[in-house]
Design a protein around this motif. Sequence first.
Motif, PDB file in Angstrom:
ATOM      1  N   TYR A 164       0.818  -1.173  -0.054  1.00 35.88           N
ATOM      2  CA  TYR A 164      -0.058  -0.075  -0.046  1.00 35.88           C
ATOM      3  C   TYR A 164       0.624   1.222   0.148  1.00 35.88           C
ATOM      4  CZ  TYR A 164      -4.436  -2.448   0.969  1.00 35.88           C
ATOM      5  OH  TYR A 164      -5.465  -3.225   0.933  1.00 35.88           O
ATOM      6  N   SER A 165       1.931   1.307   0.760  1.00 37.41           N
ATOM      7  CA  SER A 165       2.840   2.373   0.904  1.00 37.41           C
ATOM      8  C   SER A 165       3.480   2.660  -0.583  1.00 37.41           C
ATOM      9  CB  SER A 165       3.756   2.387   1.862  1.00 37.41           C
ATOM     10  OG  SER A 165       3.093   1.895   2.988  1.00 37.41           O
ATOM     11  N   ILE A 166       4.081   1.590  -1.178  1.00 38.06           N
ATOM     12  CA  ILE A 166       4.494   1.860  -2.541  1.00 38.06           C
ATOM     13  C   ILE A 166       3.484   2.551  -3.558  1.00 38.06           C
ATOM     14  CG2 ILE A 166       5.671   0.539  -4.512  1.00 38.06           C
ATOM     15  CD1 ILE A 166       7.599   1.074  -2.658  1.00 38.06           C
ATOM     16  N   THR A 167       2.200   1.735  -3.420  1.00 39.34           N
ATOM     17  CA  THR A 167       1.261   2.113  -4.280  1.00 39.34           C
ATOM     18  C   THR A 167       0.749   3.686  -4.225  1.00 39.34           C
ATOM     19  OG1 THR A 167       0.431  -0.035  -4.473  1.00 39.34           O
ATOM     20  CG2 THR A 167      -0.789   1.712  -5.364  1.00 39.34           C
ATOM     21  N   ILE A 168       0.909   3.996  -2.955  1.00 39.93           N
ATOM     22  CA  ILE A 168       0.456   5.636  -2.547  1.00 39.93           C
ATOM     23  C   ILE A 168       1.694   6.518  -3.084  1.00 39.93           C
ATOM     24  CG2 ILE A 168       0.660   7.362  -0.631  1.00 39.93           C
ATOM     25  CD1 ILE A 168      -1.031   4.999   0.799  1.00 39.93           C
ATOM     26  N   PHE A 169       2.920   6.063  -2.992  1.00 37.25           N
ATOM     27  CA  PHE A 169       3.893   6.795  -3.448  1.00 37.25           C
ATOM     28  C   PHE A 169       3.683   6.958  -5.096  1.00 37.25           C
ATOM     29  CE2 PHE A 169       8.167   6.641  -5.750  1.00 37.25           C
ATOM     30  CZ  PHE A 169       8.796   7.797  -5.316  1.00 37.25           C
ATOM     31  N   TYR A 170       3.428   5.785  -5.801  1.00 38.18           N
ATOM     32  CA  TYR A 170       3.513   5.959  -7.184  1.00 38.18           C
ATOM     33  C   TYR A 170       2.140   6.728  -7.656  1.00 38.18           C
ATOM     34  CZ  TYR A 170       6.326   1.752  -7.809  1.00 38.18           C
ATOM     35  OH  TYR A 170       7.340   0.642  -7.753  1.00 38.18           O
ATOM     36  N   ALA A 171       0.940   6.524  -7.036  1.00 37.01           N
ATOM     37  CA  ALA A 171      -0.230   7.438  -7.025  1.00 37.01           C
ATOM     38  C   ALA A 171      -0.083   8.859  -7.069  1.00 37.01           C
ATOM     39  CB  ALA A 171      -1.009   6.958  -6.029  1.00 37.01           C
ATOM     40  N   MET A 172       0.813   9.278  -6.001  1.00 37.50           N
ATOM     41  CA  MET A 172       0.971  10.619  -5.870  1.00 37.50           C
ATOM     42  C   MET A 172       1.904  11.135  -6.811  1.00 37.50           C
ATOM     43  SD  MET A 172       1.316  10.877  -1.760  1.00 37.50           S
ATOM     44  CE  MET A 172       1.528  12.794  -1.674  1.00 37.50           C
ATOM     45  N   MET A 173       2.736  10.390  -7.225  1.00 36.89           N
ATOM     46  CA  MET A 173       3.835  10.901  -8.423  1.00 36.89           C
ATOM     47  C   MET A 173       2.771  11.280  -9.637  1.00 36.89           C
ATOM     48  SD  MET A 173       7.077  11.154  -7.414  1.00 36.89           S
ATOM     49  CE  MET A 173       7.957  10.686  -8.863  1.00 36.89           C
ATOM     50  N   TRP A 174       2.034  10.110 -10.049  1.00 39.89           N
ATOM     51  CA  TRP A 174       1.103  10.268 -11.099  1.00 39.89           C
ATOM     52  C   TRP A 174       0.229  11.233 -11.041  1.00 39.89           C
ATOM     53  CZ3 TRP A 174       0.072   4.271 -11.613  1.00 39.89           C
ATOM     54  CH2 TRP A 174       1.248   3.710 -12.261  1.00 39.89           C
ATOM     55  N   MET A 175      -0.598  11.746  -9.873  1.00 44.20           N
ATOM     56  CA  MET A 175      -1.520  12.739  -9.736  1.00 44.20           C
ATOM     57  C   MET A 175      -0.853  14.122  -9.746  1.00 44.20           C
ATOM     58  SD  MET A 175      -3.797  11.962  -6.484  1.00 44.20           S
ATOM     59  CE  MET A 175      -4.303  13.639  -6.646  1.00 44.20           C
ATOM     60  N   LEU A 176       0.362  14.219  -9.469  1.00 44.62           N
ATOM     61  CA  LEU A 176       1.177  15.315  -9.370  1.00 44.62           C
ATOM     62  C   LEU A 176       1.868  15.575 -10.868  1.00 44.62           C
ATOM     63  CD1 LEU A 176       2.560  15.598  -5.897  1.00 44.62           C
ATOM     64  CD2 LEU A 176       0.761  16.803  -6.778  1.00 44.62           C
ATOM     65  N   ASP A 177       1.786  14.689 -11.665  1.00 43.73           N
ATOM     66  CA  ASP A 177       2.372  14.643 -13.168  1.00 43.73           C
ATOM     67  C   ASP A 177       3.860  14.751 -12.770  1.00 43.73           C
ATOM     68  OD1 ASP A 177       2.532  14.781 -15.600  1.00 43.73           O
ATOM     69  OD2 ASP A 177       2.374  16.683 -15.926  1.00 43.73           O
ATOM     70  N   LYS A 178       4.304  13.919 -11.970  1.00 47.50           N
ATOM     71  CA  LYS A 178       5.928  13.824 -11.538  1.00 47.50           C
ATOM     72  C   LYS A 178       6.280  12.653 -12.247  1.00 47.50           C
ATOM     73  CE  LYS A 178       6.247  17.873  -9.675  1.00 47.50           C
ATOM     74  NZ  LYS A 178       6.659  19.012 -10.058  1.00 47.50           N
ATOM     75  N   ALA A 179       7.304  12.648 -12.546  1.00 47.23           N
ATOM     76  CA  ALA A 179       7.920  11.319 -13.157  1.00 47.23           C
ATOM     77  C   ALA A 179       9.497  10.954 -12.314  1.00 47.23           C
ATOM     78  CB  ALA A 179       8.234  11.214 -14.585  1.00 47.23           C
ATOM     79  N   ILE A 180       9.591   9.662 -12.014  1.00 54.53           N
ATOM     80  CA  ILE A 180      11.006   9.175 -11.666  1.00 54.53           C
ATOM     81  C   ILE A 180      11.989   9.220 -12.760  1.00 54.53           C
ATOM     82  CG2 ILE A 180      11.972   7.283 -10.571  1.00 54.53           C
ATOM     83  CD1 ILE A 180       9.520   6.181  -9.621  1.00 54.53           C
ATOM     84  N   HIS A 181      12.712  10.271 -12.635  1.00 57.99           N
ATOM     85  CA  HIS A 181      13.970  10.439 -13.589  1.00 57.99           C
ATOM     86  C   HIS A 181      15.288   9.700 -13.307  1.00 57.99           C
ATOM     87  CE1 HIS A 181      11.510  12.777 -16.365  1.00 57.99           C
ATOM     88  NE2 HIS A 181      11.189  13.620 -15.303  1.00 57.99           N
ATOM     89  N   SER A 182      15.763   9.307 -14.375  1.00 50.65           N
ATOM     90  CA  SER A 182      17.428   8.598 -14.376  1.00 50.65           C
ATOM     91  C   SER A 182      18.208   9.588 -15.157  1.00 50.65           C
ATOM     92  CB  SER A 182      17.326   7.177 -14.307  1.00 50.65           C
ATOM     93  OG  SER A 182      18.514   6.880 -14.653  1.00 50.65           O
ATOM     94  N   GLU A 183      19.258  10.286 -14.536  1.00 46.14           N
ATOM     95  CA  GLU A 183      20.124  11.124 -15.208  1.00 46.14           C
ATOM     96  C   GLU A 183      21.499  10.602 -15.416  1.00 46.14           C
ATOM     97  OE1 GLU A 183      18.852  13.711 -17.028  1.00 46.14           O
ATOM     98  OE2 GLU A 183      16.852  13.764 -15.977  1.00 46.14           O
ATOM     99  N   ASN A 184      21.938   9.665 -14.532  1.00 53.68           N
ATOM    100  CA  ASN A 184      23.213   9.115 -14.732  1.00 53.68           C
ATOM    101  C   ASN A 184      23.356   7.643 -14.178  1.00 53.68           C
ATOM    102  OD1 ASN A 184      23.816   8.789 -11.777  1.00 53.68           O
ATOM    103  ND2 ASN A 184      23.600  10.868 -11.756  1.00 53.68           N
ATOM    104  N   SER A 185      24.608   7.177 -14.451  1.00 51.07           N
ATOM    105  CA  SER A 185      24.551   5.610 -14.444  1.00 51.07           C
ATOM    106  C   SER A 185      24.257   5.351 -12.866  1.00 51.07           C
ATOM    107  CB  SER A 185      25.997   5.136 -14.677  1.00 51.07           C
ATOM    108  OG  SER A 185      26.915   5.861 -13.897  1.00 51.07           O
ATOM    109  N   TRP A 186      24.700   6.036 -12.051  1.00 53.46           N
ATOM    110  CA  TRP A 186      24.436   5.458 -10.625  1.00 53.46           C
ATOM    111  C   TRP A 186      23.055   5.660  -9.986  1.00 53.46           C
ATOM    112  CZ3 TRP A 186      27.569   2.543  -8.097  1.00 53.46           C
ATOM    113  CH2 TRP A 186      29.185   2.293  -8.493  1.00 53.46           C
ATOM    114  N   VAL A 187      22.474   6.554 -10.791  1.00 56.34           N
ATOM    115  CA  VAL A 187      20.893   6.601 -10.328  1.00 56.34           C
ATOM    116  C   VAL A 187      20.313   5.441 -10.971  1.00 56.34           C
ATOM    117  CG1 VAL A 187      18.760   7.862 -10.631  1.00 56.34           C
ATOM    118  CG2 VAL A 187      21.035   9.249 -10.045  1.00 56.34           C
ATOM    119  N   ASP A 188      20.532   5.188 -12.143  1.00 58.22           N
ATOM    120  CA  ASP A 188      20.225   4.117 -13.224  1.00 58.22           C
ATOM    121  C   ASP A 188      20.338   2.929 -11.968  1.00 58.22           C
ATOM    122  OD1 ASP A 188      19.595   5.463 -15.154  1.00 58.22           O
ATOM    123  OD2 ASP A 188      21.416   4.742 -16.317  1.00 58.22           O
TER     124      ASP A 188
END
Length: 248
Positions: free
Chosen positions: A106-130
């Motif tokens: 439920y906690s993971i899903t709430i995190f995804y839901a809030m990201m999608w509602m706020l039109d935010k995306a999980i971004h990866s900008e470099n190899s270590w973040v990847d």
Amino acid sequence: MEFSTLEWFLIALIFVWTGFVRTGLGFGGAALGLPFMLMIEDNLLYWLPIIGIHLLFFSSLTLSKALKKVDWDYLKRSLGWILPPTLLGVLGLVSLPTSWLVVFVYSITIFYAMMWMLDKAIHSENSWVDRTLLVFGGYVAGTSLTGAPLMVAVFARHVDKHLLRNTLFVLWFILVSIKMSTFVMLDVTIHWQTALMLIPVAAIGHVAGLKAHEFILHNSRLFKRVMGAMLLVVSSIGLAVSVLNGNF
């Protein structure tokens, strides 16, 4: 498990929905379906083998004529970061208290839901973040099959758009094969009859998702906002019920 007629009807609708999301987006069937399933029966080890069987079946159908449209090079390179934490996640799934895992989903899903509602995306900008996203996504996938959005953020940066969905399907097939093999080795009960019974139901969503795939891709922002709002409400209720029942 013994369910009432109403519960079976709701389960059927949920599996239509998961089939639709899985082929419509190319990921997210478990992430967008599990919160609803847990409202009916809060046992991850009941639902995950059923979801796994469906994913293996439907991804095989989708990939049977599309294996040439897979980025095998990047898939091979990424698996070294994904597989070890996935195995750790599976071991956590069969050893941690069910109530903890339900709250985790439920906690993971709430995190995804809030990201999608706020039109935010999980971004990866470099190899270590990847690598961090792949490792954490692999662990979450091993625990609950809901790690797809984390890994998709990385794959979307490295894989051509026209190869992305099929590459992800191969990844899900590999991860679920490992998960199901582990379940068998650890004598986890796999409800084959229920899974097979629900395949025709999920097939309705699967076909609808295939037809809606292009539309969803071109309207993914609106789709995710609506789904985010729905998931936020359902998962918040589920999390509150779990906490009030003393499950955490």
